[in-house]
Design a protein around this motif. Sequence first.
Motif, PDB file in Angstrom:
ATOM      1  N   GLY A  42      78.845  93.555  18.580  1.00  0.00           N
ATOM      2  CA  GLY A  42      79.398  92.587  17.630  1.00  0.00           C
ATOM      3  C   GLY A  42      79.007  91.147  17.845  1.00  0.00           C
ATOM      4  N   ALA A  43      78.221  90.858  18.882  1.00  0.00           N
ATOM      5  CA  ALA A  43      77.751  89.485  19.080  1.00  0.00           C
ATOM      6  C   ALA A  43      76.785  89.119  17.954  1.00  0.00           C
ATOM      7  N   THR A  44      76.561  87.827  17.777  1.00  0.00           N
ATOM      8  CA  THR A  44      75.628  87.328  16.771  1.00  0.00           C
ATOM      9  C   THR A  44      74.468  86.635  17.475  1.00  0.00           C
ATOM     10  N   LEU A  45      73.256  86.941  17.056  1.00  0.00           N
ATOM     11  CA  LEU A  45      72.079  86.305  17.621  1.00  0.00           C
ATOM     12  C   LEU A  45      72.084  84.807  17.316  1.00  0.00           C
ATOM     13  N   VAL A  46      71.734  84.020  18.322  1.00  0.00           N
ATOM     14  CA  VAL A  46      71.416  82.618  18.097  1.00  0.00           C
ATOM     15  C   VAL A  46      69.899  82.490  18.185  1.00  0.00           C
ATOM     16  N   VAL A  47      69.322  82.857  19.356  1.00  0.00           N
ATOM     17  CA  VAL A  47      67.870  82.738  19.507  1.00  0.00           C
ATOM     18  C   VAL A  47      67.374  83.589  20.669  1.00  0.00           C
ATOM     19  N   ASP A  48      66.125  83.969  20.605  1.00  0.00           N
ATOM     20  CA  ASP A  48      65.413  84.637  21.679  1.00  0.00           C
ATOM     21  C   ASP A  48      63.939  84.310  21.496  1.00  0.00           C
ATOM     22  N   PRO A  49      63.167  84.018  22.485  1.00  0.00           N
ATOM     23  CA  PRO A  49      63.436  84.041  23.921  1.00  0.00           C
ATOM     24  C   PRO A  49      63.686  82.664  24.538  1.00  0.00           C
ATOM     25  N   ARG A  50      63.553  81.585  23.783  1.00  0.00           N
ATOM     26  CA  ARG A  50      63.713  80.238  24.331  1.00  0.00           C
ATOM     27  C   ARG A  50      64.825  79.512  23.582  1.00  0.00           C
ATOM     28  N   THR A  51      65.697  78.863  24.353  1.00  0.00           N
ATOM     29  CA  THR A  51      66.835  78.148  23.789  1.00  0.00           C
ATOM     30  C   THR A  51      66.733  76.672  24.148  1.00  0.00           C
ATOM     31  N   VAL A  52      66.985  75.810  23.189  1.00  0.00           N
ATOM     32  CA  VAL A  52      67.102  74.382  23.480  1.00  0.00           C
ATOM     33  C   VAL A  52      68.594  74.075  23.584  1.00  0.00           C
ATOM     34  N   CYS A  53      68.995  73.587  24.757  1.00  0.00           N
ATOM     35  CA  CYS A  53      70.403  73.241  25.001  1.00  0.00           C
ATOM     36  C   CYS A  53      70.552  71.724  24.859  1.00  0.00           C
ATOM     37  N   VAL A  54      71.508  71.331  24.043  1.00  0.00           N
ATOM     38  CA  VAL A  54      71.718  69.919  23.733  1.00  0.00           C
ATOM     39  C   VAL A  54      73.146  69.539  24.103  1.00  0.00           C
ATOM     40  N   ARG A  55      73.285  68.455  24.878  1.00  0.00           N
ATOM     41  CA  ARG A  55      74.612  67.954  25.233  1.00  0.00           C
ATOM     42  C   ARG A  55      75.093  67.013  24.139  1.00  0.00           C
ATOM     43  N   ARG A  56      76.305  67.256  23.669  1.00  0.00           N
ATOM     44  CA  ARG A  56      76.979  66.366  22.718  1.00  0.00           C
ATOM     45  C   ARG A  56      78.338  66.040  23.301  1.00  0.00           C
ATOM     46  N   GLY A  57      78.491  64.817  23.753  1.00  0.00           N
ATOM     47  CA  GLY A  57      79.719  64.456  24.459  1.00  0.00           C
ATOM     48  C   GLY A  57      79.787  65.251  25.745  1.00  0.00           C
ATOM     49  N   LYS A  58      80.858  66.008  25.939  1.00  0.00           N
ATOM     50  CA  LYS A  58      81.014  66.840  27.136  1.00  0.00           C
ATOM     51  C   LYS A  58      80.667  68.304  26.869  1.00  0.00           C
ATOM     52  N   ALA A  59      80.233  68.615  25.657  1.00  0.00           N
ATOM     53  CA  ALA A  59      79.929  70.000  25.288  1.00  0.00           C
ATOM     54  C   ALA A  59      78.420  70.247  25.269  1.00  0.00           C
ATOM     55  N   LEU A  60      78.049  71.490  25.523  1.00  0.00           N
ATOM     56  CA  LEU A  60      76.658  71.906  25.496  1.00  0.00           C
ATOM     57  C   LEU A  60      76.470  72.896  24.348  1.00  0.00           C
ATOM     58  N   TYR A  61      75.424  72.690  23.554  1.00  0.00           N
ATOM     59  CA  TYR A  61      75.145  73.567  22.421  1.00  0.00           C
ATOM     60  C   TYR A  61      73.782  74.217  22.587  1.00  0.00           C
ATOM     61  N   ALA A  62      73.732  75.511  22.319  1.00  0.00           N
ATOM     62  CA  ALA A  62      72.472  76.237  22.264  1.00  0.00           C
ATOM     63  C   ALA A  62      71.943  76.102  20.849  1.00  0.00           C
ATOM     64  N   THR A  63      70.704  75.643  20.713  1.00  0.00           N
ATOM     65  CA  THR A  63      70.107  75.467  19.398  1.00  0.00           C
ATOM     66  C   THR A  63      68.781  76.222  19.327  1.00  0.00           C
ATOM     67  N   VAL A  64      68.330  76.431  18.113  1.00  0.00           N
ATOM     68  CA  VAL A  64      67.119  77.212  17.858  1.00  0.00           C
ATOM     69  C   VAL A  64      65.904  76.295  17.746  1.00  0.00           C
ATOM     70  N   PRO A  65      64.897  76.489  18.596  1.00  0.00           N
ATOM     71  CA  PRO A  65      63.667  75.714  18.441  1.00  0.00           C
ATOM     72  C   PRO A  65      62.957  76.094  17.134  1.00  0.00           C
ATOM     73  N   ALA A  66      62.208  75.179  16.578  1.00  0.00           N
ATOM     74  CA  ALA A  66      61.495  75.436  15.328  1.00  0.00           C
ATOM     75  C   ALA A  66      60.633  76.690  15.447  1.00  0.00           C
ATOM     76  N   GLY A  67      60.753  77.559  14.468  1.00  0.00           N
ATOM     77  CA  GLY A  67      59.928  78.761  14.390  1.00  0.00           C
ATOM     78  C   GLY A  67      60.415  79.955  15.180  1.00  0.00           C
ATOM     79  N   LEU A  68      61.528  79.832  15.917  1.00  0.00           N
ATOM     80  CA  LEU A  68      61.983  80.951  16.738  1.00  0.00           C
ATOM     81  C   LEU A  68      63.219  81.661  16.194  1.00  0.00           C
ATOM     82  N   GLY A  69      63.829  81.173  15.163  1.00  0.00           N
ATOM     83  CA  GLY A  69      65.079  81.754  14.690  1.00  0.00           C
ATOM     84  C   GLY A  69      64.916  83.063  13.945  1.00  0.00           C
ATOM     85  N   GLY A  70      65.907  83.924  14.108  1.00  0.00           N
ATOM     86  CA  GLY A  70      66.008  85.114  13.291  1.00  0.00           C
ATOM     87  C   GLY A  70      65.114  86.279  13.648  1.00  0.00           C
TER      88      GLY A  70
END
Length: 142
Positions: A42-70
Amino acid sequence: MAELSSESILAACVAIDGRGVLIEAREDAQRVDLLLRLLDRGATLVVDPRTVCVRRGKALYATVPAGLGGKVEIRGIGPVAMPNLEEAPVALVAVVLDASPRLPEDRRTRRIAGVDVPVIALGPNEPSAPIKVEYALKALAK
């Protein structure tokens, strides 16, 4: 020295109940195996195989690099298109090792882009690995 506010890492990411789990392994096949088993639960894909992690305030977000999503490359099948999220707040790192420790020596964290993230170690052939990730997310993640 200032800490990075973003970092690109070789790790897949899935979201479980809206919280991101980064998946790292020495071998691509091990990473994808755990990724597929989590998606099956039941998990949902964010990205594979490379993740860009971005800090916003005190939180860390996993984001999709261009061309790697889906897409996930599945051995023996090839790239498979899947629905994915564009980002998820990171709550846990799951690391696939040669074998998992019986008991953790201490609570481990990994600092990514200036944010400490709890880490769980898993063995590569554990049928219970996806369930352990879900329990760790409840027990360790903020």
